[in-house]
Design an enzyme around this catalytic site. Structure first.
Site: not given
Ligand code: BDR
Ligand code: CA
Length: 309
Positions: A239
């Protein structure tokens, strides 16, 4: 380019900070922390551990909001583990956070620079940014850009069927940020779900001949355990690093300038990003919404940069 990273580390957040520190094009002015994946105290410890891992304890870490604007805190320890860093924990940090609150730091730093000079990478819930924009409206014209990993269009949701985690945790903050008029680039699940942390990619990261490579590989392997089984791919999504990757190599991403709004009224669809991809409305195009990434090339950048630390 001068950036601030606003974050809730989280293994993928930590990799984002490391990529920024490894990139000569980027001057990381500070890291601000927020309640999200883990509580803000743990997020702050994790940010300190990350800059220390890179030998860059000179980068100030500022703790911020300990809860969303209106809603109760929600965390993601089911993905990131109890500490947010499960997979590879690191020694307790030797350095303390800077005593200045994250929101004060954001306002002071942006106002001290020329208009447009500073980019904020927002890779957690956007509570700190919303507070800063509300307290100092001049930030609307002073901030250069906000590059956020958040939201979704065709990939829809990862914390509820409709919502991506960072928006869902503080939808009211996200709405304030999206309506602020600051130029925004959004890296949604549509992009991040294509960057699979496959076994082959993790093996290459693990083989990087410094102390960062094996730690990052262990972190991503932990996240992958949850995510890969869920999405049926060889590896989990990647992500937050897409924000810094976009700053370094915008040519690797494709998308459109569109209007994006956030649902804050319905419990069922709370935090959903409503993306006007087909320009059904004539609402302002407030977001560069990216939906495609050249994945192989993106991993080459990650591996190259981590090797420089
Ligand atoms: C986002 O949510 C968090 O768990 C990750 O770090 C990322 O920023 C993904 O949906
Ligand atoms: Ca995050």
């Amino acid at each position: 380019m001068k950036i601030i990273i606003d974050t809730d580390p989280g293994q993928d957040d930590a990799l984002t900070i490391l990529l920024a520190l490894a990139s000569p094009e980027i001057d990381l002015l500070g890291v601000t922390t927020v309640s999200g994946n883990v509580g803000v105290e743990q997020a702050t410890i994790n940010a300190l551990k990350t800059v220390e891992l890179a030998g860059r304890s000179d980068v100030p870490i500022h703790a911020g909001a300990d809860r969303p604007l209106l809603r109760a805190p929600v965390n993601a320890t089911h993905v990131h583990g109890r500490t947010g860093f499960e997979g590879a924990d690191l020694p307790a940090p030797a350095v303390k956070p800077n005593p200045e609150h994250a929101v004060d730091f954001l306002i002071r730093t942006v106002m001290a620079h020329e208009p447009g000079a500073i980019t904020v990478c927002a890779i957690g819930p956007m509570t700190n940014l919303a507070l800063a924009l509300s307290r100092e409206p001049a930030l609307r014209s002073r901030l250069g850009r906000i590059v956020t990993m958040s939201g979704a269009f065709s990939e829809v949701g990862n914390i509820t069927p409709c919502a991506e985690f960072n928006i869902y945790v503080d939808p009211h903050a996200a709405a304030i940020v999206l309506e602020s008029g600051v130029p925004i680039t959004m890296l949604p699940l549509d992009v991040t779900h294509t960057l699979h942390t496959s076994a082959a990619r993790l093996a290459r990261i693990r083989a990087i001949p410094n102390r960062v490579g094996p730690v990052v590989a262990d972190w991503l392997a932990f996240e992958k355990r949850f995510e890969a089984t869920k999405y049926g791919t060889d590896g989990g999504p990647l992500h937050d690093p897409n924000t810094v990757l976009w700053l370094l190599r915008p040519d690797l991403y494709r998308g459109r300038e569109v209007n994006v709004r956030v649902e804050t009224g319905s419990e069922l669809t709370m935090g959903m990003t409503v993306v006007d991809w087909w320009q059904i409305t004539d609402l302002p195009r407030n977001v560069l919404f990216l939906r495609h990434c050249e994945v192989e090339a993106a991993y080459e950048v990650i591996i190259d940069r981590l090797g420089r630390l």
